[in-house]
Scaffold this motif. Sequence first.
Motif, mmCIF file in Angstrom:
data_model
loop_
_atom_site.group_PDB
_atom_site.id
_atom_site.type_symbol
_atom_site.label_atom_id
_atom_site.label_comp_id
_atom_site.label_asym_id
_atom_site.label_seq_id
_atom_site.Cartn_x
_atom_site.Cartn_y
_atom_site.Cartn_z
ATOM 1 N N VAL A 1 3.440 6.745 8.060
ATOM 2 C CA VAL A 1 2.926 8.175 8.615
ATOM 3 C C VAL A 1 2.857 7.033 10.795
ATOM 4 O O VAL A 1 2.999 7.927 11.019
ATOM 5 C CB VAL A 1 1.327 8.262 8.405
ATOM 6 N N GLU A 2 2.824 5.846 9.962
ATOM 7 C CA GLU A 2 3.201 5.203 11.103
ATOM 8 C C GLU A 2 4.673 5.546 11.984
ATOM 9 O O GLU A 2 4.620 4.994 13.152
ATOM 10 C CB GLU A 2 3.581 3.424 10.815
ATOM 11 N N SER A 3 5.568 6.009 11.162
ATOM 12 C CA SER A 3 6.729 6.719 11.749
ATOM 13 C C SER A 3 6.806 7.807 12.682
ATOM 14 O O SER A 3 6.895 8.258 12.975
ATOM 15 C CB SER A 3 7.689 6.419 11.069
ATOM 16 N N ILE A 4 5.708 9.032 11.889
ATOM 17 C CA ILE A 4 5.539 9.748 12.726
ATOM 18 C C ILE A 4 3.634 10.369 13.617
ATOM 19 O O ILE A 4 3.807 11.277 13.929
ATOM 20 C CB ILE A 4 5.617 11.025 11.595
ATOM 21 N N GLY A 5 3.050 9.450 13.185
ATOM 22 C CA GLY A 5 1.672 9.792 13.597
ATOM 23 C C GLY A 5 1.171 10.786 12.503
ATOM 24 O O GLY A 5 1.554 11.561 11.474
ATOM 25 N N GLY A 6 -0.182 9.621 12.589
ATOM 26 C CA GLY A 6 -0.781 11.335 12.066
ATOM 27 C C GLY A 6 -1.800 10.447 11.045
ATOM 28 O O GLY A 6 -2.911 9.513 11.730
ATOM 29 N N THR A 7 -2.749 10.895 9.630
ATOM 30 C CA THR A 7 -4.003 10.515 8.877
ATOM 31 C C THR A 7 -3.749 10.320 8.281
ATOM 32 O O THR A 7 -3.261 10.890 7.210
ATOM 33 C CB THR A 7 -4.889 11.723 9.542
ATOM 34 N N ILE A 8 -4.397 9.059 7.365
ATOM 35 C CA ILE A 8 -4.460 9.003 5.602
ATOM 36 C C ILE A 8 -5.738 9.249 5.563
ATOM 37 O O ILE A 8 -6.718 8.921 5.880
ATOM 38 C CB ILE A 8 -4.233 7.414 5.600
ATOM 39 N N TYR A 9 -6.669 10.162 4.632
ATOM 40 C CA TYR A 9 -7.554 10.411 4.359
ATOM 41 C C TYR A 9 -7.369 10.272 2.832
ATOM 42 O O TYR A 9 -7.042 10.632 2.080
ATOM 43 C CB TYR A 9 -7.491 12.201 4.067
ATOM 44 N N PHE B 1 -11.689 2.650 -4.533
ATOM 45 C CA PHE B 1 -10.501 1.961 -4.461
ATOM 46 C C PHE B 1 -10.068 0.147 -4.614
ATOM 47 O O PHE B 1 -11.229 0.084 -3.756
ATOM 48 C CB PHE B 1 -9.902 2.382 -2.903
ATOM 49 N N VAL B 2 -9.608 0.116 -5.248
ATOM 50 C CA VAL B 2 -9.575 -1.477 -5.440
ATOM 51 C C VAL B 2 -8.517 -2.017 -4.396
ATOM 52 O O VAL B 2 -7.617 -2.094 -4.350
ATOM 53 C CB VAL B 2 -9.434 -1.997 -6.812
ATOM 54 N N ASN B 3 -9.019 -3.151 -3.488
ATOM 55 C CA ASN B 3 -7.671 -3.977 -2.212
ATOM 56 C C ASN B 3 -7.766 -5.325 -2.610
ATOM 57 O O ASN B 3 -8.428 -5.664 -2.746
ATOM 58 C CB ASN B 3 -8.236 -3.190 -1.265
ATOM 59 N N SER B 4 -6.488 -5.616 -2.442
ATOM 60 C CA SER B 4 -6.543 -7.194 -2.972
ATOM 61 C C SER B 4 -5.481 -7.388 -1.817
ATOM 62 O O SER B 4 -4.913 -9.075 -1.934
ATOM 63 C CB SER B 4 -5.876 -6.906 -4.698
ATOM 64 N N GLY B 5 -5.291 -7.084 -0.991
ATOM 65 C CA GLY B 5 -4.441 -7.215 0.159
ATOM 66 C C GLY B 5 -4.655 -6.909 0.898
ATOM 67 O O GLY B 5 -5.486 -5.508 1.322
ATOM 68 N N PRO B 6 -3.837 -6.812 2.207
ATOM 69 C CA PRO B 6 -4.102 -5.803 3.491
ATOM 70 C C PRO B 6 -3.419 -5.108 4.081
ATOM 71 O O PRO B 6 -3.370 -5.171 3.134
ATOM 72 C CB PRO B 6 -3.258 -7.246 4.491
ATOM 73 N N LEU B 7 -4.404 -4.112 4.908
ATOM 74 C CA LEU B 7 -3.924 -2.893 5.099
ATOM 75 C C LEU B 7 -3.217 -3.054 6.447
ATOM 76 O O LEU B 7 -4.282 -3.067 7.227
ATOM 77 C CB LEU B 7 -5.002 -2.217 4.739
ATOM 78 N N ASN B 8 -2.199 -2.526 6.801
ATOM 79 C CA ASN B 8 -1.904 -2.318 8.038
ATOM 80 C C ASN B 8 -1.574 -0.788 8.317
ATOM 81 O O ASN B 8 -1.186 -0.029 8.339
ATOM 82 C CB ASN B 8 -0.019 -3.112 7.658
ATOM 83 N N VAL B 9 -2.940 -0.758 9.745
ATOM 84 C CA VAL B 9 -3.281 0.701 9.826
ATOM 85 C C VAL B 9 -2.201 0.543 11.874
ATOM 86 O O VAL B 9 -3.014 -0.532 12.428
ATOM 87 C CB VAL B 9 -4.274 0.234 10.168
ATOM 88 N N ALA B 10 -1.499 1.651 11.393
ATOM 89 C CA ALA B 10 -0.551 1.321 13.353
ATOM 90 C C ALA B 10 -1.189 1.999 14.119
ATOM 91 O O ALA B 10 -2.652 2.927 13.698
ATOM 92 C CB ALA B 10 0.769 2.004 12.870
ATOM 93 N N SER B 11 -1.265 2.021 15.577
ATOM 94 C CA SER B 11 -2.264 2.723 16.578
ATOM 95 C C SER B 11 -2.002 4.052 16.647
ATOM 96 O O SER B 11 -2.877 4.769 16.964
ATOM 97 C CB SER B 11 -1.351 1.902 17.854
ATOM 98 N N ASN B 12 -0.793 4.802 16.318
ATOM 99 C CA ASN B 12 -0.633 6.278 16.161
ATOM 100 C C ASN B 12 -1.110 6.350 14.843
ATOM 101 O O ASN B 12 -1.414 7.781 14.162
ATOM 102 C CB ASN B 12 0.486 6.485 16.181
ATOM 103 N N THR B 13 -2.206 5.492 13.644
ATOM 104 C CA THR B 13 -2.372 6.774 12.472
ATOM 105 C C THR B 13 -4.292 6.526 12.381
ATOM 106 O O THR B 13 -5.147 5.232 13.309
ATOM 107 C CB THR B 13 -2.103 5.060 11.675
ATOM 108 N N ILE B 14 -4.417 7.575 11.731
ATOM 109 C CA ILE B 14 -6.249 7.543 12.191
ATOM 110 C C ILE B 14 -6.290 7.200 10.272
ATOM 111 O O ILE B 14 -5.365 7.811 9.316
ATOM 112 C CB ILE B 14 -6.562 8.622 11.828
#
Length: 71
Positions: free
Chosen positions: A33-41, A47-60
């Motif tokens: 989504v970072e390359s085109i912009g949009g939403t992650i739902y 959700f098991v999370n063991s690492g960083p999440l890299n959210v771009a400025s054009n991403t929800i």
Amino acid sequence: MVSHINVGGASVVYVADDGIDDHVEINKALDYVESIGGTIYMKSGTFVNSGPLNVASNTILTGSYCCLIKK
């Protein structure tokens, strides 16, 4: 599991938990989504999370009210 749809020209990527280490799937969706912009739902689930999440400025990053992210 990651699936992608276009809604009225906007990109929406759905992520479902697999109960293992979901940060890999979440980051794949975020990278896409970072390359085109949009939403992650994030669908309902834990959700098991063991690492960083890299959210771009054009991403929800959003999810169901039944969505839980834990370490």
